[in-house]
Design a protein around this motif. Structure first.
Motif, PDB file in Angstrom:
ATOM      1  N   SER A 125       0.636  -1.332  -0.071  1.00 48.09           N
ATOM      2  CA  SER A 125       0.559   0.093   0.198  1.00 48.09           C
ATOM      3  C   SER A 125       0.745   1.656   0.015  1.00 48.09           C
ATOM      4  O   SER A 125       1.499   1.151   0.657  1.00 48.09           O
ATOM      5  CB  SER A 125      -1.428  -0.355   1.478  1.00 48.09           C
ATOM      6  OG  SER A 125      -1.665   1.459   1.157  1.00 48.09           O
ATOM      7  N   GLY A 126       0.503   2.047  -0.327  1.00 43.83           N
ATOM      8  CA  GLY A 126       1.396   3.763  -1.123  1.00 43.83           C
ATOM      9  C   GLY A 126       3.080   3.292  -0.977  1.00 43.83           C
ATOM     10  O   GLY A 126       3.408   3.584  -0.026  1.00 43.83           O
ATOM     11  N   ASP A 127       2.817   2.823  -2.030  1.00 42.23           N
ATOM     12  CA  ASP A 127       4.361   2.002  -2.686  1.00 42.23           C
ATOM     13  C   ASP A 127       5.515   1.707  -0.802  1.00 42.23           C
ATOM     14  O   ASP A 127       6.381   1.430  -1.343  1.00 42.23           O
ATOM     15  CB  ASP A 127       4.746   3.456  -3.022  1.00 42.23           C
ATOM     16  CG  ASP A 127       4.716   4.022  -4.757  1.00 42.23           C
ATOM     17  OD1 ASP A 127       4.451   2.898  -5.697  1.00 42.23           O
ATOM     18  OD2 ASP A 127       5.510   5.533  -5.226  1.00 42.23           O
ATOM     19  N   VAL A 128       5.000   0.987  -0.575  1.00 35.32           N
ATOM     20  CA  VAL A 128       5.329   0.113   0.640  1.00 35.32           C
ATOM     21  C   VAL A 128       4.919  -1.406   0.380  1.00 35.32           C
ATOM     22  O   VAL A 128       3.590  -1.088   1.175  1.00 35.32           O
ATOM     23  CB  VAL A 128       5.248   0.608   1.948  1.00 35.32           C
ATOM     24  CG1 VAL A 128       5.609   0.203   3.458  1.00 35.32           C
ATOM     25  CG2 VAL A 128       6.060   2.192   1.664  1.00 35.32           C
ATOM     26  N   LEU A 129       6.439  -1.965   0.531  1.00 36.50           N
ATOM     27  CA  LEU A 129       6.275  -3.355   0.232  1.00 36.50           C
ATOM     28  C   LEU A 129       6.208  -3.845   2.340  1.00 36.50           C
ATOM     29  O   LEU A 129       7.029  -3.601   2.468  1.00 36.50           O
ATOM     30  CB  LEU A 129       6.399  -4.706  -0.115  1.00 36.50           C
ATOM     31  CG  LEU A 129       6.548  -5.906   0.120  1.00 36.50           C
ATOM     32  CD1 LEU A 129       5.257  -6.553  -0.494  1.00 36.50           C
ATOM     33  CD2 LEU A 129       7.931  -6.432  -0.998  1.00 36.50           C
ATOM     34  N   LYS A 130       4.871  -4.067   2.833  1.00 31.59           N
ATOM     35  CA  LYS A 130       5.416  -5.055   4.222  1.00 31.59           C
ATOM     36  C   LYS A 130       5.734  -6.047   4.536  1.00 31.59           C
ATOM     37  O   LYS A 130       4.764  -7.115   3.887  1.00 31.59           O
ATOM     38  CB  LYS A 130       3.998  -4.260   4.881  1.00 31.59           C
ATOM     39  CG  LYS A 130       4.515  -3.210   5.560  1.00 31.59           C
ATOM     40  CD  LYS A 130       2.840  -2.119   5.597  1.00 31.59           C
ATOM     41  CE  LYS A 130       2.308  -0.361   5.861  1.00 31.59           C
ATOM     42  NZ  LYS A 130       1.161   0.017   6.542  1.00 31.59           N
ATOM     43  N   LEU A 131       6.059  -6.923   5.169  1.00 33.30           N
ATOM     44  CA  LEU A 131       6.367  -8.151   5.514  1.00 33.30           C
ATOM     45  C   LEU A 131       6.252  -8.326   7.020  1.00 33.30           C
ATOM     46  O   LEU A 131       7.625  -8.584   7.614  1.00 33.30           O
ATOM     47  CB  LEU A 131       7.949  -8.085   4.333  1.00 33.30           C
ATOM     48  CG  LEU A 131       8.444 -10.192   4.634  1.00 33.30           C
ATOM     49  CD1 LEU A 131       7.312 -11.539   4.483  1.00 33.30           C
ATOM     50  CD2 LEU A 131       9.781 -10.546   4.119  1.00 33.30           C
ATOM     51  N   THR A 132       5.941  -9.365   7.306  1.00 36.23           N
ATOM     52  CA  THR A 132       6.541 -10.536   8.671  1.00 36.23           C
ATOM     53  C   THR A 132       6.419 -11.556   7.996  1.00 36.23           C
ATOM     54  O   THR A 132       5.894 -11.994   7.590  1.00 36.23           O
ATOM     55  CB  THR A 132       4.969  -9.351   9.689  1.00 36.23           C
ATOM     56  OG1 THR A 132       4.422 -10.540   9.133  1.00 36.23           O
ATOM     57  CG2 THR A 132       4.721  -8.411   9.822  1.00 36.23           C
ATOM     58  N   TYR A 133       7.663 -12.734   9.219  1.00 36.81           N
ATOM     59  CA  TYR A 133       7.149 -13.853   8.911  1.00 36.81           C
ATOM     60  C   TYR A 133       7.898 -14.392   9.739  1.00 36.81           C
ATOM     61  O   TYR A 133       8.785 -14.046  10.779  1.00 36.81           O
ATOM     62  CB  TYR A 133       8.620 -13.714   7.875  1.00 36.81           C
ATOM     63  CG  TYR A 133       8.176 -15.763   7.926  1.00 36.81           C
ATOM     64  CD1 TYR A 133       7.375 -16.532   7.269  1.00 36.81           C
ATOM     65  CD2 TYR A 133       9.336 -16.350   7.818  1.00 36.81           C
ATOM     66  CE1 TYR A 133       7.161 -18.201   7.149  1.00 36.81           C
ATOM     67  CE2 TYR A 133       9.779 -17.568   7.179  1.00 36.81           C
ATOM     68  CZ  TYR A 133       8.771 -18.488   7.273  1.00 36.81           C
ATOM     69  OH  TYR A 133       9.229 -19.889   6.600  1.00 36.81           O
ATOM     70  N   LEU A 134       7.424 -15.217  10.807  1.00 32.97           N
ATOM     71  CA  LEU A 134       7.810 -16.144  11.798  1.00 32.97           C
ATOM     72  C   LEU A 134       8.486 -17.247  11.219  1.00 32.97           C
ATOM     73  O   LEU A 134       8.021 -18.323  11.325  1.00 32.97           O
ATOM     74  CB  LEU A 134       6.825 -16.446  13.147  1.00 32.97           C
ATOM     75  CG  LEU A 134       5.817 -15.319  13.725  1.00 32.97           C
ATOM     76  CD1 LEU A 134       4.726 -16.359  14.254  1.00 32.97           C
ATOM     77  CD2 LEU A 134       6.610 -14.760  14.295  1.00 32.97           C
ATOM     78  N   ASN A 135      10.186 -17.362  11.617  1.00 31.99           N
ATOM     79  CA  ASN A 135      10.225 -18.303  10.958  1.00 31.99           C
ATOM     80  C   ASN A 135      11.407 -18.828  12.143  1.00 31.99           C
ATOM     81  O   ASN A 135      12.456 -19.070  13.050  1.00 31.99           O
ATOM     82  CB  ASN A 135      11.615 -16.999  10.706  1.00 31.99           C
ATOM     83  CG  ASN A 135      13.380 -17.980  10.364  1.00 31.99           C
ATOM     84  OD1 ASN A 135      13.299 -19.163   9.660  1.00 31.99           O
ATOM     85  ND2 ASN A 135      14.395 -17.658   9.565  1.00 31.99           N
ATOM     86  N   PHE A 136      10.362 -20.012  11.857  1.00 33.38           N
ATOM     87  CA  PHE A 136      11.075 -20.747  13.138  1.00 33.38           C
ATOM     88  C   PHE A 136      11.533 -21.204  13.543  1.00 33.38           C
ATOM     89  O   PHE A 136      12.670 -22.154  14.045  1.00 33.38           O
ATOM     90  CB  PHE A 136       8.901 -22.088  12.868  1.00 33.38           C
ATOM     91  CG  PHE A 136       7.977 -21.346  13.893  1.00 33.38           C
ATOM     92  CD1 PHE A 136       7.768 -21.017  15.064  1.00 33.38           C
ATOM     93  CD2 PHE A 136       7.137 -21.306  13.370  1.00 33.38           C
ATOM     94  CE1 PHE A 136       6.352 -20.864  15.679  1.00 33.38           C
ATOM     95  CE2 PHE A 136       5.902 -20.566  13.655  1.00 33.38           C
ATOM     96  CZ  PHE A 136       5.770 -20.457  14.413  1.00 33.38           C
ATOM     97  N   ASP A 137      12.647 -22.238  12.037  1.00 34.70           N
ATOM     98  CA  ASP A 137      13.512 -22.856  11.700  1.00 34.70           C
ATOM     99  C   ASP A 137      14.533 -22.027  11.809  1.00 34.70           C
ATOM    100  O   ASP A 137      15.789 -22.721  11.791  1.00 34.70           O
ATOM    101  CB  ASP A 137      13.289 -23.584  10.814  1.00 34.70           C
ATOM    102  CG  ASP A 137      12.292 -24.496  10.973  1.00 34.70           C
ATOM    103  OD1 ASP A 137      12.316 -25.744  11.802  1.00 34.70           O
ATOM    104  OD2 ASP A 137      11.516 -24.902  10.186  1.00 34.70           O
ATOM    105  N   GLN A 138      14.201 -20.995  11.778  1.00 29.70           N
ATOM    106  CA  GLN A 138      15.732 -19.572  11.957  1.00 29.70           C
ATOM    107  C   GLN A 138      16.608 -19.860  10.475  1.00 29.70           C
ATOM    108  O   GLN A 138      18.067 -19.976  10.989  1.00 29.70           O
ATOM    109  CB  GLN A 138      16.173 -19.541  13.061  1.00 29.70           C
ATOM    110  CG  GLN A 138      15.473 -19.399  14.213  1.00 29.70           C
ATOM    111  CD  GLN A 138      16.077 -19.173  15.894  1.00 29.70           C
ATOM    112  OE1 GLN A 138      16.774 -19.071  16.390  1.00 29.70           O
ATOM    113  NE2 GLN A 138      15.887 -17.349  15.900  1.00 29.70           N
ATOM    114  N   GLU A 139      16.754 -19.637   9.467  1.00 24.98           N
ATOM    115  CA  GLU A 139      16.103 -20.512   8.380  1.00 24.98           C
ATOM    116  C   GLU A 139      17.174 -19.120   8.006  1.00 24.98           C
ATOM    117  O   GLU A 139      16.217 -18.056   7.886  1.00 24.98           O
ATOM    118  CB  GLU A 139      15.800 -20.877   7.342  1.00 24.98           C
ATOM    119  CG  GLU A 139      14.888 -22.642   7.373  1.00 24.98           C
ATOM    120  CD  GLU A 139      14.491 -22.989   6.364  1.00 24.98           C
ATOM    121  OE1 GLU A 139      14.536 -23.798   5.953  1.00 24.98           O
ATOM    122  OE2 GLU A 139      12.913 -22.348   6.468  1.00 24.98           O
ATOM    123  N   SER A 140      18.118 -19.001   7.025  1.00 17.12           N
ATOM    124  CA  SER A 140      18.435 -17.293   6.099  1.00 17.12           C
ATOM    125  C   SER A 140      17.699 -17.038   5.384  1.00 17.12           C
ATOM    126  O   SER A 140      17.503 -17.963   4.891  1.00 17.12           O
ATOM    127  CB  SER A 140      19.711 -17.685   5.545  1.00 17.12           C
ATOM    128  OG  SER A 140      20.692 -16.990   4.993  1.00 17.12           O
TER     129      SER A 140
END
Length: 194
Positions: A125-140
């Protein structure tokens, strides 16, 4: 600086809302004999689900997709025709994945612990990409953005458990883009139009 703080506050609130809205399915695999097991699935709300079993080499050996929403499913599986070895049973309910490893051996069926994973949250929205992710395996984790001609942006996001970030895409031209969040074991994609 105030804009950055506001962005991360919004992302933190988004994570809390997303985590509280997640389906919390339960999957039990109970051996009945040396070659049979009962699989039970329970979910708080009626939902469509997908159930699959993969061999250690990735080969799909079973797949079921529900045709109507349900909050429970039970089936007795006969593993007589499966070769001895390790398998993974995956359950997908909306954006939640539950996996359980098990071993088929001549002495019986041995079931491991369940692992729950939640798909990432993307918003544009408004030229901003928002991302959230719970990286349980703490992968790169890596983020790549593609247009019709190929890769236009890439970023290494690291191995943190909680990945919450935003990207200013105002410099990109108007058009269709594919955003791919990936690791060695997972790929998630999100399409956007600018």
């Amino acid at each position: 600086m105030k804009t950055i703080k506001t962005l991360f506050t919004v992302l933190a609130v988004t994570i809390v809302v997303a985590a509280s809205a997640v389906e919390k399915p339960k999957m039990d695999v109970v051996p009945l004999s040396e070659d049979r097991a009962v699989v039970s699935i329970l979910n708080g709300e009626a939902a469509l689900f997908e159930l699959s079993i993969h061999a250690a080499d990735g080969e799909l050996v079973y797949y079921k997709q529900a045709t109507k929403p349900s909050n429970e499913y039970q089936k007795v599986f006969d593993f007589t025709n499966l070769e001895n070895g390790n398998y993974t049973m995956d359950l997908r309910v909306n954006d939640t994945r539950l996996s359980k490893e098990f071993e088929v051996a001549s002495k019986g069926i041995f079931v491991g612990e369940s692992k729950m994973r939640i798909d990432p949250y993307f918003a544009f929205s408004g030229d901003v990409l928002k991302l959230t992710y719970l990286n349980f395996d703490q992968e790169s984790m890596n983020l790549n953005i593609y247009d019709k001609s190929g890769l236009v942006y890439e970023s290494k996001l690291g191995k943190e458990f909680n990945i919450a970030t935003g990207f200013d895409l105002s410099a990109l031209e108007s058009g269709q883009y594919e955003v791919v969040l990936s690791s060695l074991n997972n790929d998630f994609s999100f399409s956007l139009e600018k």
